[in-house]
Design a protein around this motif. Structure first.
Motif, mmCIF file in Angstrom:
data_model
loop_
_atom_site.group_PDB
_atom_site.id
_atom_site.type_symbol
_atom_site.label_atom_id
_atom_site.label_comp_id
_atom_site.label_asym_id
_atom_site.label_seq_id
_atom_site.Cartn_x
_atom_site.Cartn_y
_atom_site.Cartn_z
ATOM 1 N N TYR A 150 0.840 -1.203 0.000
ATOM 2 C CA TYR A 150 0.000 0.000 0.000
ATOM 3 C C TYR A 150 0.872 1.248 0.000
ATOM 4 C CZ TYR A 150 0.844 1.116 4.960
ATOM 5 O OH TYR A 150 1.420 1.470 6.161
ATOM 6 N N THR A 193 1.302 12.328 1.528
ATOM 7 C CA THR A 193 0.697 13.577 1.078
ATOM 8 C C THR A 193 1.358 14.082 -0.206
ATOM 9 O OG1 THR A 193 2.253 14.873 2.379
ATOM 10 C CG2 THR A 193 0.181 14.285 3.456
ATOM 11 N N HIS A 241 7.990 4.490 -2.208
ATOM 12 C CA HIS A 241 8.138 4.046 -0.817
ATOM 13 C C HIS A 241 9.316 4.711 -0.123
ATOM 14 C CE1 HIS A 241 4.770 1.376 -1.066
ATOM 15 N NE2 HIS A 241 5.262 0.808 -2.143
ATOM 16 N N ARG A 286 14.274 5.870 4.229
ATOM 17 C CA ARG A 286 13.085 6.128 5.031
ATOM 18 C C ARG A 286 13.244 5.504 6.408
ATOM 19 N NH1 ARG A 286 8.007 2.780 3.191
ATOM 20 N NH2 ARG A 286 7.162 4.024 4.893
ATOM 21 N N ALA A 323 7.086 6.545 9.987
ATOM 22 C CA ALA A 323 7.648 5.874 8.801
ATOM 23 C C ALA A 323 8.079 6.853 7.713
ATOM 24 C CB ALA A 323 6.634 4.882 8.246
ATOM 25 N N LYS A 365 9.211 8.822 4.765
ATOM 26 C CA LYS A 365 9.833 8.458 3.495
ATOM 27 C C LYS A 365 10.618 9.670 2.987
ATOM 28 C CE LYS A 365 5.627 7.168 1.763
ATOM 29 N NZ LYS A 365 4.662 6.474 0.891
HETATM 30 N N1 MTE Z 1 7.411 11.945 3.470
HETATM 31 C C1 MTE Z 1 6.324 11.284 3.884
HETATM 32 N N2 MTE Z 1 6.493 10.114 4.538
HETATM 33 C C2 MTE Z 1 5.420 9.421 4.965
HETATM 34 C C3 MTE Z 1 4.110 9.918 4.762
HETATM 35 C C4 MTE Z 1 3.964 11.151 4.081
HETATM 36 O O1 MTE Z 1 2.861 11.662 3.869
HETATM 37 N N3 MTE Z 1 5.108 11.796 3.655
HETATM 38 N N4 MTE Z 1 3.024 9.182 5.203
HETATM 39 C C5 MTE Z 1 3.252 8.207 6.248
HETATM 40 C C6 MTE Z 1 2.138 7.295 6.418
HETATM 41 S S1 MTE Z 1 0.695 7.986 6.990
HETATM 42 C C7 MTE Z 1 2.252 5.952 6.241
HETATM 43 S S2 MTE Z 1 1.009 4.910 6.702
HETATM 44 C C8 MTE Z 1 3.474 5.370 5.650
HETATM 45 C C9 MTE Z 1 3.122 4.512 4.465
HETATM 46 O O2 MTE Z 1 4.286 4.009 3.859
HETATM 47 P P1 MTE Z 1 4.174 3.325 2.434
HETATM 48 O O3 MTE Z 1 3.522 4.320 1.521
HETATM 49 O O4 MTE Z 1 5.550 2.966 2.025
HETATM 50 O O5 MTE Z 1 3.301 2.108 2.638
HETATM 51 O O6 MTE Z 1 4.377 6.360 5.214
HETATM 52 C C10 MTE Z 1 4.537 7.425 6.118
HETATM 53 N N5 MTE Z 1 5.610 8.242 5.616
#
Ligand code: MTE
Ligand code: MO
Length: 518
Positions: free
Chosen positions: A237, A241, A360, A365, A377, A379
């Motif tokens: 998944y 943003t 991802h 990350r 988490a 990224k």
């Molecule tokens: N830079 C960044 N990292 C982020 C986010 C984001 O909006 N921006 N969303 C987070 C959220 S809400 C989740 S649940 C996870 C999802 O990681 P995935 O997209 O690799 O599954 O990333 C997190 N890392």
């Protein structure tokens, strides 16, 4: 009255085409220019980004529920559709009131300029970030002036010498602007986001110094339709943003660790690759996952334990949080213990044997077992600030979400799917359950309002990963039934049937599925 041979007002469709083409040519050229500049969002992305930042939480929940991972294309389409309608109306009005039309285009332009000026996702300088929107406005206004001239004005007492609608000139100008828009569009498609992809293609990940133990035999139950124990990168998944995936090549990337530390640490991608890498399987979960929902995935991550990184920097005793920031300015706040205790919290560069996919988080990350993604988490990670919760608010906190958000343990039925029909002689059902860092002790199922019955648990991998379950209904009766599941953790807590909403800190309740036995 004008006679039938006198110049007439341009038809409404010419006005609509004018507005549309002026906006399209402006946006296409502006977007093309943004694609040529690194770290500069396009005008539509900037407007979309600001819309996301301002969107009330209920709207965000609605968008995720209705459109899931497609919420971003839907938002972009919404911005473009709104713009198209307003621009077309401006064109129609412009046939008789050219100044009003230009005024409307200018206001739209100002909105875009303001959005670009405050777009947190821009990594280039502010001045550079404004270039695409300014180009957009200039092209759109210029195009509108040209088209308005061709549309002329109706002859009135004030404009006795007006030439009226110049149909031939109008069509030629419109064709020219269409060509200009096509060129802008082609440039944006050809060059957008290319740097990170090229960088990723050139990376060969080192072998881990400490590979993960092999997945135990029996971690995958033998029921067709149950999720794969390991989620492939393609099926994992995605929630974030980012309207445009941040374009961060590994070569220029740096991670800075600072704040309440004894010594600041800055790491390049090369330096991370040269550290002893560990490999861990961790199940990630999104706070926006509805009971029974798809926003949970299990992958093998390669990276460096955050515990070791933070030890290098030396965490000072007053710190209770780490604020992590991504290349696009998004932030998360994580309790310091979650990054320094014995769990497998990683600065990850690899996912299932490959460099992180762009969506991802390439090049790096965070992965933290036991906490929802929005508080851990991050990224496209670029910055770790050791700090105190009382000194900052992460991205989702002022938007109605809790500053701290451990994952609420849960269970899901994968088979049967909703309204699926199962043959009576083989009513085999199954799914997954997760309680990261604690572990699943048992899973029970209930048919209709019958007694709770123990499901068979798959072999446990680690407490940081999900665990599969299966169950066979031996004396199944034909007809429509409801299957419900609930899990119990190794702490002895059983899932509550109380339904909690996504906000402020995640859902609870039992997953139920309606199905048929035939
Ligand atoms: N830079 C960044 N990292 C982020 C986010 C984001 O909006 N921006 N969303 C987070 C959220 S809400 C989740 S649940 C996870 C999802 O990681 P995935 O997209 O690799 O599954 O990333 C997190 N890392
Ligand atoms: Mo999330």
């Amino acid at each position: 009255m004008t006679s039938s041979t006198a110049p007439r007002t341009a038809p409404w469709w010419a006005g609509a085409i004018s507005g549309f083409l002026a906006a399209a040519a402006g946006l296409a050229v502006g977007t093309g220019v943004s694609a040529l500049l690194t770290g500069v969002p396009s005008p539509v992305e900037s407007v979309g980004n600001r819309a996301i930042d301002y969107a009330p939480p209920f709207l965000k929940d609605f968008a995720i529920e209705q459109f899931g991972t497609n919420d971003k294309p839907v938002l972009i389409a919404g911005v473009v559709a709104t713009l198209a309608v307003v621009a077309m109306l401006a064109g129609v009005v412009g046939r008789t009131r050219p100044r009003t039309a230009l005024g409307v285009i200018a206001v739209l332009g100002l909105v875009a300029v303001a959005a670009a000026a405050t777009d947190r996702t821009a990594t280039a300088s502010r001045a550079l970030t404004l270039v695409p929107t300014l180009v957009t406005v200039a092209v759109a206004v210029g195009a509108m002036v040209l088209l308005l001239r061709r549309m002329g004005r109706a002859v009135t007492e004030a404009h006795p010498l007006s030439t009226g609608f110049d149909r031939r000139g109008f069509l030629i100008t419109a064709a020219g602007l269409t060509a200009l828009a096509a060129v802008g569009g082609t440039v944006s498609r050809a060059v957008g986001g290319a740097a990170a992809a090229a960088s990723r293609a050139g990376i060969r990940l080192p072998r881990p110094a400490r590979p993960a133990d092999p997945v135990p035999a029996g971690a995958q139950v033998d029921v067709k339709g149950v999720s794969s124990y390991l989620t492939s990168n393609k099926d994992f998944y995605r929630v974030d943003t980012a309207l445009r995936v941040p374009d961060v090549p590994a070569e220029g990337w740096q991670l800075r660790i600072h704040g309440l530390v004894d010594r600041e640490v800055t790491l390049s991608y090369r330096e991370v690759m040269d550290m002893p890498l560990v490999e861990r399987r961790v199940t990630l979960t999104c706070v926006s996952n509805e009971v029974g929902g798809p926003y949970v995935g299990n992958a093998t991550w390669l990276g460096v334990l955050t515990k070791d990184l933070l030890e290098r920097a030396g965490v000072q005793s007053e710190a209770d949080a780490v604020k992590s920031t991504s290349a696009d300015g998004w932030t998360a706040g994580t309790p310091i213990e979650a990054l320094t205790d014995d769990r497998s919290s990683l600065l990850a560069i690899g996912m299932n044997g490959e460099p992180l996919p762009l969506i991802h988080g390439f090049p790096a990350r965070l992965v933290v077992p036991g906490l929802y993604g929005y508080v851990s988490a991050t990224k496209w990670l670029t910055d770790l600030e050791v700090t105190r919760f009382s000194d900052f608010e992460a991205y989702w906190t002022p938007r109605g979400y809790s500053a701290k958000a451990p994952i609420k343990f849960s269970s899901r039925i994968d088979v049967p799917g909703a309204f699926q029909e199962l043959p009576r002689d083989k009513v085999r059902v199954g799914g997954v359950a997760w309680a990261q860092t604690v572990g699943i002790e048992k899973v029970e199922v209930q048919v209709d309002n019958g007694p709770w019955q123990l499901a068979d648990l798959a072999t446990e991998d680690t407490t940081e990963t999900w665990r599969q379950w299966s169950w066979q209904w031996d004396d199944a009766t034909e007809g429509s039934h409801r299957l419900t599941v609930r899990a119990t953790t190794k702490d002895g807590t059983t899932q509550t049937s109380d339904r909690a909403r996504i906000r402020p800190d995640g859902t609870t309740g039992w997953h139920s599925v309606q199905f048929r036995v035939a």
